[in-house]
Design an enzyme around this catalytic site. Structure first.
Site, PDB file in Angstrom:
ATOM      1  N   CYS A  48     -32.663 -17.021  23.498  1.00 32.02           N
ATOM      2  CA  CYS A  48     -31.608 -16.890  22.479  1.00 32.02           C
ATOM      3  C   CYS A  48     -31.280 -15.420  22.198  1.00 32.02           C
ATOM      4  CB  CYS A  48     -32.060 -17.594  21.206  1.00 32.02           C
ATOM      5  SG  CYS A  48     -31.142 -17.128  19.729  1.00 32.02           S
ATOM      6  N   CYS A  51     -31.795 -14.378  18.611  1.00 31.13           N
ATOM      7  CA  CYS A  51     -33.224 -14.228  18.313  1.00 31.13           C
ATOM      8  C   CYS A  51     -33.720 -12.858  18.766  1.00 31.13           C
ATOM      9  CB  CYS A  51     -34.038 -15.319  19.002  1.00 31.13           C
ATOM     10  SG  CYS A  51     -33.528 -17.009  18.572  1.00 31.13           S
ATOM     11  N   CYS A 167     -24.463  -4.055  12.385  1.00 32.71           N
ATOM     12  CA  CYS A 167     -23.539  -3.480  13.372  1.00 32.71           C
ATOM     13  C   CYS A 167     -24.290  -2.734  14.474  1.00 32.71           C
ATOM     14  CB  CYS A 167     -22.565  -2.546  12.648  1.00 32.71           C
ATOM     15  SG  CYS A 167     -21.718  -1.361  13.713  1.00 32.71           S
ATOM     16  N   CYS A 170     -23.459   0.972  14.713  1.00 26.27           N
ATOM     17  CA  CYS A 170     -24.088   1.708  13.609  1.00 26.27           C
ATOM     18  C   CYS A 170     -25.550   1.992  13.919  1.00 26.27           C
ATOM     19  CB  CYS A 170     -23.984   0.916  12.306  1.00 26.27           C
ATOM     20  SG  CYS A 170     -22.290   0.475  11.828  1.00 26.27           S
TER      21      CYS A 170
END
Length: 351
Positions: A48, A51, A167, A170
């Site tokens: 995933c 995850c 983000c 970021c």
């Protein structure tokens, strides 16, 4: 590359179970999640993507509670342990559930996915003792409570990053921005700041922030702010702030070789060096100019000239060496800046 390496290490530790996050499966789940303590459990799948994105933050959550006896932070490979996934109604990954102390019936967690979000939630549920030991930062954190008092200060030039904790861009910028804060930590009127615009949406709306990170510069004379559209390297930011703030910093916070130099005094240095017989006249002219300038280091040029006349040309070399020894010692930031500027001026007098 260093940041990528760190991220890979965290992934490896996370999936391998060599961490403060406890690995649970069908054989030990009920042993650990039995009501003796509160438990926060992530049901994940190794394949995933979400995850994997959560893994570093979840590792921080584990560390935050490693010394808290009545809180368990754990994870379950619900793809490999489908009986547990089915038992707790897991239909997507990651699914996060909180088991209160004294109960084996979970509550769904639907809050934010940053380490701070999860830690805050667990602390509120359990009485609050978990925390992240973050290294001190030289970047000023802003919110609705202190934004105006700092950014709107007419005596400060302020660079502000509007970011969101989730983000990716970021996160990539974060280490560079930390270095930028360190570079300007001793410049009280040139501030490097940031605001969690996702958590302070009124500020994001106020300045038309629609993507992250958005960087704006608020100079002393324009508190409407201007968009920063330059490069995102440390050198790019330093070049920009030095120009806008009138500073002379280099990466790490030291002053550049031109810090302290006064353009209007430089021509007197050349005359003083080349016209040895006319030095008194040069000093007289330099003194008048220094008095007319609003610059405390202009008078230092005159002081050096008088010292050379009094003690000889070797004064320059001796004083440069003395200041060098002082700078290698334990000085306050203010003194270090002052001595660096003096040494920069002295070097212009070298023959």
């Amino acid at each position: 590359m260093k940041g990528l390496f760190t991220l890979c290490v965290l992934f490896a530790l996370y999936w391998a179970g060599n961490s403060e996050v406890v690995d649970l499966d069908s054989s030990n789940f009920d042993q650990y999640v039995n009501g003796d303590k509160a438990a926060f459990v992530e049901f994940y799948a190794p394949w995933c993507g979400h995850c994997k994105n959560l893994a570093p933050a979840y590792e921080e959550v584990g560390k935050a509670f490693e010394n808290v006896d009545d809180v368990l932070v754990a994870k379950v490979d619900a793809d490999g342990q489908r009986d547990l996934g089915s038992r707790f109604g897991v239909k997507g990954f990651p699914t996060l559930k909180f088991f209160p102390k004294g109960s084996t019936d979970p509550e769904d967690y639907s809050g934010g996915r940053t380490a701070d979000d999860i830690i805050k939630y667990i602390n509120e549920k359990t009485g609050g003792r978990g925390r992240i030991n973050k290294p001190p930062s030289d970047v000023t954190d802003l919110d609705v409570g202190n934004f105006d008092s700092i950014v709107m200060d007419a005596d400060k030039d302020v660079l502000v990053e509007f970011y969101a904790p989730w983000c990716g861009h970021c996160k990539k910028l974060a280490p560079v921005y930390e270095q930028l804060g360190q570079t300007y930590k001793d410049e009280p009127s040139c501030v490097v700041a940031r605001v969690d615009a996702d958590g302070n949406r009124d500020l994001a709306t106020r300045y038309g922030v629609s993507g992250y990170p958005t960087i704006k510069f608020f100079p002393k004379d324009n508190k409407d702010g201007v968009d920063y559209s330059g490069g995102r390297s440390l050198d790019d930011f330093i070049k920009y702030l030095n120009e806008k703030c009138g500073t002379d910093r280099v990466a790490g916070g030291k002053l550049s070789a031109k810090a302290g130099l006064v353009d209007d005094m430089q021509n007197f240095v050349e005359k003083f060096k080349s016209e040895e017989d006319g030095r008194e006249n040069v000093i007289s002219e330099a003194e008048k100019t220094a008095e007319s300038l609003d610059n405390s280091f202009a008078s230092y040029y005159v002081k050096v000239m008088k010292k050379v006349v009094d003690k000889g040309n070797d004064f320059v070399k001796t004083e440069i060496e003395r200041l060098g020894r002082m700078l290698s010692g334990d000085l306050s930031a203010k003194k270090s800046d002052e001595f660096t500027k003096r040494r920069n001026i002295l070097k212009k007098f070298e023959l």
